[in-house]
Write an enzyme that holds these catalytic residues in place. Sequence first.
Site, PDB file in Angstrom:
ATOM      1  N   GLU A  64       0.810  -1.212   0.000  1.00  0.00           N
ATOM      2  CA  GLU A  64       0.000   0.000   0.000  1.00  0.00           C
ATOM      3  C   GLU A  64       0.847   1.267   0.000  1.00  0.00           C
ATOM      4  O   GLU A  64       0.461   2.277  -0.593  1.00  0.00           O
ATOM      5  CB  GLU A  64      -0.948  -0.003   1.202  1.00  0.00           C
ATOM      6  CG  GLU A  64      -2.130  -0.933   1.066  1.00  0.00           C
ATOM      7  CD  GLU A  64      -1.794  -2.391   1.344  1.00  0.00           C
ATOM      8  OE1 GLU A  64      -0.705  -2.653   1.900  1.00  0.00           O
ATOM      9  OE2 GLU A  64      -2.624  -3.266   1.027  1.00  0.00           O
ATOM     10  N   PHE A  87      -9.099  -2.864   1.330  1.00  0.00           N
ATOM     11  CA  PHE A  87     -10.007  -2.700   2.461  1.00  0.00           C
ATOM     12  C   PHE A  87      -9.621  -1.445   3.231  1.00  0.00           C
ATOM     13  O   PHE A  87      -8.450  -1.051   3.247  1.00  0.00           O
ATOM     14  CB  PHE A  87      -9.951  -3.910   3.411  1.00  0.00           C
ATOM     15  CG  PHE A  87     -10.597  -5.148   2.866  1.00  0.00           C
ATOM     16  CD1 PHE A  87     -11.960  -5.373   3.060  1.00  0.00           C
ATOM     17  CD2 PHE A  87      -9.857  -6.089   2.167  1.00  0.00           C
ATOM     18  CE1 PHE A  87     -12.558  -6.520   2.564  1.00  0.00           C
ATOM     19  CE2 PHE A  87     -10.453  -7.238   1.671  1.00  0.00           C
ATOM     20  CZ  PHE A  87     -11.811  -7.448   1.865  1.00  0.00           C
ATOM     21  N   PRO A  93      -0.840   2.259   5.980  1.00  0.00           N
ATOM     22  CA  PRO A  93       0.490   2.490   5.421  1.00  0.00           C
ATOM     23  C   PRO A  93       0.532   3.593   4.366  1.00  0.00           C
ATOM     24  O   PRO A  93       1.618   4.074   4.024  1.00  0.00           O
ATOM     25  CB  PRO A  93       0.849   1.125   4.787  1.00  0.00           C
ATOM     26  CG  PRO A  93      -0.009   0.139   5.482  1.00  0.00           C
ATOM     27  CD  PRO A  93      -1.278   0.859   5.781  1.00  0.00           C
ATOM     28  N   HIS A 133     -10.829  -5.362   8.277  1.00  0.00           N
ATOM     29  CA  HIS A 133     -11.486  -5.252   6.974  1.00  0.00           C
ATOM     30  C   HIS A 133     -12.820  -4.517   7.096  1.00  0.00           C
ATOM     31  O   HIS A 133     -13.581  -4.464   6.135  1.00  0.00           O
ATOM     32  CB  HIS A 133     -11.773  -6.646   6.400  1.00  0.00           C
ATOM     33  CG  HIS A 133     -10.553  -7.455   6.079  1.00  0.00           C
ATOM     34  ND1 HIS A 133      -9.671  -7.875   7.032  1.00  0.00           N
ATOM     35  CD2 HIS A 133     -10.095  -7.926   4.893  1.00  0.00           C
ATOM     36  CE1 HIS A 133      -8.706  -8.592   6.454  1.00  0.00           C
ATOM     37  NE2 HIS A 133      -8.940  -8.632   5.168  1.00  0.00           N
TER      38      HIS A 133
END
Length: 330
Positions: A64, A87, A93, A133
């Site tokens: 990410e 998600f 990050p 999530h």
Amino acid sequence: MSKPAAPITLIEAITQALAWEMANDGDVLVLGEDVGVNGGVFRATAGLQQRFGDQRVLDTPLDETTIAGLTVGLAAQGMKPVAEVQFDGFVYPMLDHIICHAARLRTRTRGRLTCPMVLRVPWGGGIRAPEHHSEANESLFTNVPGLRVVLPSSPARAYGLLLAAIRDPDPVIFMEPKRIYRQYKELVPDDGEALPLDVCFVLRDGSDVTLVTWGAHVKETLEAADALAADGISAEVIDVATLKPLDFDTIHESVAKTGRCVIVHEAARTAGFGAEIAAQLAEKAMYDLLAPVERVTGYDVPIPLFRLEMKYLPSVEKIVAAVKRTLAAG
């Protein structure tokens, strides 16, 4: 020229908007984990790589931080990247690039550079996934100057608001309520018509109480308004849609009429975005209020797994009870 079409789901409306904008603007590209060959974890980009090629629909590493940095760089060089994070709980990050660079680029360069990027974030609970999530973390972004935060609540609004987000010259966090990705359908003309950003949508007129909400809980809030109507209570329902910048004028106008307000969101209660709306009502609408503002929210705990998940989320019953409390208070 628009043509008649069958009703579509919210996730199909996302795909439809991406396809329209990619077909009509060669600077638009899509990137993210598995968005190309597999069409994304929720299938939002299904078929786009086959149609537009692997130079415009890019499968990235499972990283990410790299996705965010690449997206900011592409936008700074004049492209219009639409990045997908799989998600909501995987967005953390990315925060360094989003907060320290994307949100500040226009100011840092005194307008010489802008950052016309969209980060698509499948958002919220209700699908029985693990807790990271199922986050409702919109307040992380509403606190950041330089970002727009958009949260659609229906197929038609998802289509029109995503088109507007892609066309906006500044970074937009586009949070998609995954619980209603496929919950219902509506007609969405594929005509390229964007909806306005930075405005609330009044979905139902009322005179006794103002219900303010966004995302997946627009559905429960409208159902609560129906239940209240059966008891002779007239509720006005407002879909905030763009949380940042907030169209407070529409909310204020409604509260000035009804005298009462209930704010509904699934994020944790403390420092949730509902607190910001309540604070602005206290500052600017104190003398319009006949009773204290009520909030119906998630709890200050991580979203619980599976069996307790729907207990965590606001329900029609909780919304109705909050309305009756505010009616009894003044």
